[in-house]
Write a protein that holds these residues in place. Structure first.
Motif, mmCIF file in Angstrom:
data_model
loop_
_atom_site.group_PDB
_atom_site.id
_atom_site.type_symbol
_atom_site.label_atom_id
_atom_site.label_comp_id
_atom_site.label_asym_id
_atom_site.label_seq_id
_atom_site.Cartn_x
_atom_site.Cartn_y
_atom_site.Cartn_z
ATOM 1 N N PRO A 1 0.830 -1.205 0.000
ATOM 2 C CA PRO A 1 0.000 0.000 0.000
ATOM 3 C C PRO A 1 0.867 1.258 0.000
ATOM 4 C CG PRO A 1 -0.563 -1.447 1.835
ATOM 5 C CD PRO A 1 0.654 -1.999 1.190
ATOM 6 N N GLN A 2 0.446 2.252 -0.766
ATOM 7 C CA GLN A 2 1.173 3.517 -0.828
ATOM 8 C C GLN A 2 0.223 4.658 -0.528
ATOM 9 O OE1 GLN A 2 3.213 3.891 -4.552
ATOM 10 N NE2 GLN A 2 4.446 2.075 -4.211
ATOM 11 N N GLN A 3 0.745 5.633 0.179
ATOM 12 C CA GLN A 3 -0.083 6.781 0.504
ATOM 13 C C GLN A 3 -0.429 7.553 -0.756
ATOM 14 O OE1 GLN A 3 3.299 8.407 2.777
ATOM 15 N NE2 GLN A 3 2.599 10.389 2.028
ATOM 16 N N VAL B 1 1.457 7.691 9.303
ATOM 17 C CA VAL B 1 0.448 6.651 9.499
ATOM 18 C C VAL B 1 0.867 5.385 8.757
ATOM 19 C CG1 VAL B 1 -1.952 6.004 9.067
ATOM 20 C CG2 VAL B 1 -1.420 8.311 9.848
ATOM 21 N N TYR B 2 1.338 5.533 7.546
ATOM 22 C CA TYR B 2 1.763 4.368 6.766
ATOM 23 C C TYR B 2 2.963 3.677 7.401
ATOM 24 C CZ TYR B 2 -1.456 4.560 2.874
ATOM 25 O OH TYR B 2 -2.586 4.474 2.106
ATOM 26 N N SER C 1 -8.137 4.817 2.532
ATOM 27 C CA SER C 1 -9.496 5.217 2.920
ATOM 28 C C SER C 1 -9.718 5.121 4.425
ATOM 29 C CB SER C 1 -10.531 4.358 2.194
ATOM 30 O OG SER C 1 -10.447 3.008 2.628
ATOM 31 N N GLN C 2 -8.712 4.594 5.156
ATOM 32 C CA GLN C 2 -8.880 4.388 6.590
ATOM 33 C C GLN C 2 -7.909 5.204 7.450
ATOM 34 O OE1 GLN C 2 -8.481 0.150 7.040
ATOM 35 N NE2 GLN C 2 -10.650 -0.174 6.661
ATOM 36 N N THR C 3 -7.198 6.153 6.864
ATOM 37 C CA THR C 3 -6.189 6.869 7.644
ATOM 38 C C THR C 3 -6.794 7.669 8.794
ATOM 39 O OG1 THR C 3 -6.162 8.661 6.026
ATOM 40 C CG2 THR C 3 -4.455 6.973 5.825
ATOM 41 N N VAL C 4 -7.990 8.200 8.624
ATOM 42 C CA VAL C 4 -8.645 8.936 9.721
ATOM 43 C C VAL C 4 -8.895 7.985 10.891
ATOM 44 C CG1 VAL C 4 -10.726 10.185 10.410
ATOM 45 C CG2 VAL C 4 -9.668 10.658 8.190
ATOM 46 N N LYS C 5 -9.373 6.793 10.591
ATOM 47 C CA LYS C 5 -9.593 5.779 11.622
ATOM 48 C C LYS C 5 -8.280 5.393 12.296
ATOM 49 C CE LYS C 5 -10.580 0.936 11.990
ATOM 50 N NZ LYS C 5 -10.333 -0.221 11.195
#
Length: 84
Positions: free
Chosen positions: A26-28, A36-37, A61-65
């Motif tokens: 996965p890449q930002q 976060v990554y 799509s889940q970085t806020v979480k």
């Protein structure tokens, strides 16, 4: 700078480290989520032997979480240490 710190701490210079490309990693998608990554990569590598990076493809799509979970973990840990 990372290079200078590594030179003092490690027997082999970081310029000699191999660079590997991991398919499906996965890449930002922006310039804000690198921390976060990095934490999610560390968590994934530390918690399982066989990582399926394809299963992590929805991280953007889940970085806020993830940020909320990290904040909650930090607050909980600080509260536990402060109560002793």
């Amino acid at each position: 700078m990372v290079h200078d710190e590594a030179a003092r701490a490690l027997p082999v210079g970081i310029e000699e480290w191999p660079i590997l490309e991991v398919p499906g990693l996965p890449q930002q998608a922006n310039g804000d989520d690198c921390g976060v990554y990095v934490l999610k990569y560390m968590e994934a590598l530390a918690s399982t032997d066989n990582i399926s990076w394809e299963e992590c493809s929805n991280w953007s799509s889940q970085t806020v979480k993830f940020r909320a979970e990290l904040a909650a973990e930090m607050i909980t840990t600080f509260a536990k240490k402060s109560s002793h």
